[in-house]
Design a protein around this motif. Sequence first.
Motif, PDB file in Angstrom:
ATOM      1  N   ASP A 123       0.805  -1.086  -0.223  1.00 32.61           N
ATOM      2  CA  ASP A 123       0.172  -0.090   0.069  1.00 32.61           C
ATOM      3  C   ASP A 123       0.896   1.235  -0.072  1.00 32.61           C
ATOM      4  OD1 ASP A 123      -2.494  -1.583   0.006  1.00 32.61           O
ATOM      5  OD2 ASP A 123      -2.346  -1.729   2.345  1.00 32.61           O
ATOM      6  N   TRP A 124       2.267   1.269   0.077  1.00 34.01           N
ATOM      7  CA  TRP A 124       3.180   2.271   0.071  1.00 34.01           C
ATOM      8  C   TRP A 124       2.872   3.217  -1.359  1.00 34.01           C
ATOM      9  CZ3 TRP A 124       8.417   0.208   1.777  1.00 34.01           C
ATOM     10  CH2 TRP A 124       8.223  -0.377   3.200  1.00 34.01           C
ATOM     11  N   THR A 125       2.892   4.478  -1.071  1.00 37.24           N
ATOM     12  CA  THR A 125       2.635   5.160  -2.426  1.00 37.24           C
ATOM     13  C   THR A 125       4.239   5.208  -3.124  1.00 37.24           C
ATOM     14  OG1 THR A 125       3.225   7.358  -1.289  1.00 37.24           O
ATOM     15  CG2 THR A 125       0.865   6.761  -1.649  1.00 37.24           C
ATOM     16  N   THR A 126       5.236   4.899  -2.376  1.00 37.13           N
ATOM     17  CA  THR A 126       6.706   4.851  -3.090  1.00 37.13           C
ATOM     18  C   THR A 126       7.042   3.409  -3.138  1.00 37.13           C
ATOM     19  OG1 THR A 126       7.436   5.011  -1.099  1.00 37.13           O
ATOM     20  CG2 THR A 126       7.168   7.114  -2.167  1.00 37.13           C
ATOM     21  N   GLY A 127       6.229   2.389  -3.005  1.00 38.52           N
ATOM     22  CA  GLY A 127       6.537   0.949  -2.943  1.00 38.52           C
ATOM     23  C   GLY A 127       6.971   0.487  -4.270  1.00 38.52           C
ATOM     24  N   ASP A 128       6.701   1.159  -5.307  1.00 39.63           N
ATOM     25  CA  ASP A 128       7.186   0.536  -6.725  1.00 39.63           C
ATOM     26  C   ASP A 128       8.671   1.117  -7.067  1.00 39.63           C
ATOM     27  OD1 ASP A 128       6.023   2.911  -7.199  1.00 39.63           O
ATOM     28  OD2 ASP A 128       4.913   2.472  -8.791  1.00 39.63           O
ATOM     29  N   GLU A 129       9.082   2.251  -6.277  1.00 41.30           N
ATOM     30  CA  GLU A 129      10.249   2.836  -6.463  1.00 41.30           C
ATOM     31  C   GLU A 129      11.307   1.666  -6.348  1.00 41.30           C
ATOM     32  OE1 GLU A 129      10.841   6.351  -4.423  1.00 41.30           O
ATOM     33  OE2 GLU A 129       9.067   7.142  -5.301  1.00 41.30           O
ATOM     34  N   PRO A 130      12.512   1.848  -6.879  1.00 42.83           N
ATOM     35  CA  PRO A 130      13.640   0.810  -6.534  1.00 42.83           C
ATOM     36  C   PRO A 130      14.154   0.683  -5.157  1.00 42.83           C
ATOM     37  CG  PRO A 130      14.195   2.332  -8.524  1.00 42.83           C
ATOM     38  CD  PRO A 130      12.922   2.694  -7.947  1.00 42.83           C
ATOM     39  N   VAL A 131      14.416  -0.275  -4.710  1.00 42.13           N
ATOM     40  CA  VAL A 131      15.267  -0.574  -3.352  1.00 42.13           C
ATOM     41  C   VAL A 131      16.082   0.422  -2.904  1.00 42.13           C
ATOM     42  CG1 VAL A 131      17.074  -2.379  -4.253  1.00 42.13           C
ATOM     43  CG2 VAL A 131      16.104  -2.459  -1.992  1.00 42.13           C
ATOM     44  N   THR A 132      16.264   0.825  -1.748  1.00 43.82           N
ATOM     45  CA  THR A 132      16.827   2.031  -1.361  1.00 43.82           C
ATOM     46  C   THR A 132      18.184   1.208  -1.104  1.00 43.82           C
ATOM     47  OG1 THR A 132      16.550   2.085   0.862  1.00 43.82           O
ATOM     48  CG2 THR A 132      15.333   3.217  -0.318  1.00 43.82           C
ATOM     49  N   PRO A 180      20.248   1.681   1.882  1.00 39.05           N
ATOM     50  CA  PRO A 180      20.405   0.889   3.101  1.00 39.05           C
ATOM     51  C   PRO A 180      19.484  -0.239   3.238  1.00 39.05           C
ATOM     52  CG  PRO A 180      20.002   3.325   3.263  1.00 39.05           C
ATOM     53  CD  PRO A 180      19.640   2.993   1.819  1.00 39.05           C
ATOM     54  N   GLN A 181      18.267  -0.517   2.484  1.00 40.01           N
ATOM     55  CA  GLN A 181      17.644  -1.707   2.349  1.00 40.01           C
ATOM     56  C   GLN A 181      18.423  -2.889   1.510  1.00 40.01           C
ATOM     57  OE1 GLN A 181      14.196  -0.346  -0.032  1.00 40.01           O
ATOM     58  NE2 GLN A 181      12.995  -1.225   1.859  1.00 40.01           N
ATOM     59  N   GLN A 182      19.004  -2.304   0.372  1.00 43.89           N
ATOM     60  CA  GLN A 182      19.912  -3.450  -0.081  1.00 43.89           C
ATOM     61  C   GLN A 182      21.035  -3.862   0.738  1.00 43.89           C
ATOM     62  OE1 GLN A 182      19.447  -4.395  -3.578  1.00 43.89           O
ATOM     63  NE2 GLN A 182      21.036  -5.974  -3.316  1.00 43.89           N
ATOM     64  N   SER A 183      21.684  -3.010   1.412  1.00 44.58           N
ATOM     65  CA  SER A 183      22.907  -3.312   2.212  1.00 44.58           C
ATOM     66  C   SER A 183      22.393  -4.226   3.310  1.00 44.58           C
ATOM     67  CB  SER A 183      23.477  -2.103   2.741  1.00 44.58           C
ATOM     68  OG  SER A 183      24.519  -2.581   3.862  1.00 44.58           O
ATOM     69  N   TYR A 184      21.369  -4.024   3.990  1.00 49.28           N
ATOM     70  CA  TYR A 184      20.725  -4.657   4.997  1.00 49.28           C
ATOM     71  C   TYR A 184      20.269  -6.027   4.387  1.00 49.28           C
ATOM     72  CZ  TYR A 184      18.183  -5.960   9.509  1.00 49.28           C
ATOM     73  OH  TYR A 184      17.714  -6.592  10.671  1.00 49.28           O
ATOM     74  N   LEU A 185      19.661  -6.155   3.363  1.00 52.90           N
ATOM     75  CA  LEU A 185      19.116  -7.323   2.776  1.00 52.90           C
ATOM     76  C   LEU A 185      20.485  -8.138   2.363  1.00 52.90           C
ATOM     77  CD1 LEU A 185      16.463  -6.411   0.224  1.00 52.90           C
ATOM     78  CD2 LEU A 185      16.224  -7.914   1.881  1.00 52.90           C
ATOM     79  N   GLU A 186      21.294  -7.878   2.001  1.00 53.34           N
ATOM     80  CA  GLU A 186      22.699  -8.546   1.765  1.00 53.34           C
ATOM     81  C   GLU A 186      23.211  -9.197   3.077  1.00 53.34           C
ATOM     82  OE1 GLU A 186      25.289  -5.904  -0.505  1.00 53.34           O
ATOM     83  OE2 GLU A 186      23.809  -5.853  -2.363  1.00 53.34           O
ATOM     84  N   THR A 187      23.297  -8.498   4.060  1.00 51.95           N
ATOM     85  CA  THR A 187      23.780  -8.911   5.420  1.00 51.95           C
ATOM     86  C   THR A 187      22.657 -10.188   5.698  1.00 51.95           C
ATOM     87  OG1 THR A 187      24.579  -6.776   6.027  1.00 51.95           O
ATOM     88  CG2 THR A 187      24.120  -8.241   7.939  1.00 51.95           C
ATOM     89  N   THR A 221      11.799  -3.896  -5.544  1.00 55.52           N
ATOM     90  CA  THR A 221      11.224  -2.446  -5.291  1.00 55.52           C
ATOM     91  C   THR A 221      11.350  -2.338  -3.818  1.00 55.52           C
ATOM     92  OG1 THR A 221       8.906  -3.513  -4.785  1.00 55.52           O
ATOM     93  CG2 THR A 221       9.500  -2.855  -7.169  1.00 55.52           C
ATOM     94  N   LYS A 222      10.994  -0.941  -3.298  1.00 59.16           N
ATOM     95  CA  LYS A 222      11.020  -0.930  -1.908  1.00 59.16           C
ATOM     96  C   LYS A 222      10.200  -1.729  -1.142  1.00 59.16           C
ATOM     97  CE  LYS A 222      12.224   4.182  -2.037  1.00 59.16           C
ATOM     98  NZ  LYS A 222      11.425   5.459  -1.349  1.00 59.16           N
ATOM     99  N   ALA A 223       8.913  -1.760  -1.708  1.00 57.47           N
ATOM    100  CA  ALA A 223       7.998  -2.675  -1.181  1.00 57.47           C
ATOM    101  C   ALA A 223       8.349  -4.317  -0.976  1.00 57.47           C
ATOM    102  CB  ALA A 223       6.462  -2.723  -1.776  1.00 57.47           C
TER     103      ALA A 223
END
Length: 65
Positions: free
Chosen positions: A14-23, A25-32, A46-48
């Motif tokens: 439901d995020w209005t920016t959810g379809d934007e590319p991953v940020t 910080p998100q990418q870094s944390y995901l990799e960890t 996407t961010k979502a």
Amino acid sequence: MSETTSSAEKDPEDWTTGDEPVTGPQQSYLETLAREAGREVPEGLTKAKASELIDELQQQTGRGA
């Protein structure tokens, strides 16, 4: 307000920016998290979707709140 989410939380879908590319910080944390879980981070998130994967990996690795 549903039983599973508070009024301060929104479903990532439901995020209005959810379809934007991953940020970054998100990418870094995901990799960890993915490294700890023995998983790969998919390309083109996407961010979502990144947020949902972070939640999943936090539960898998025990890092969730």
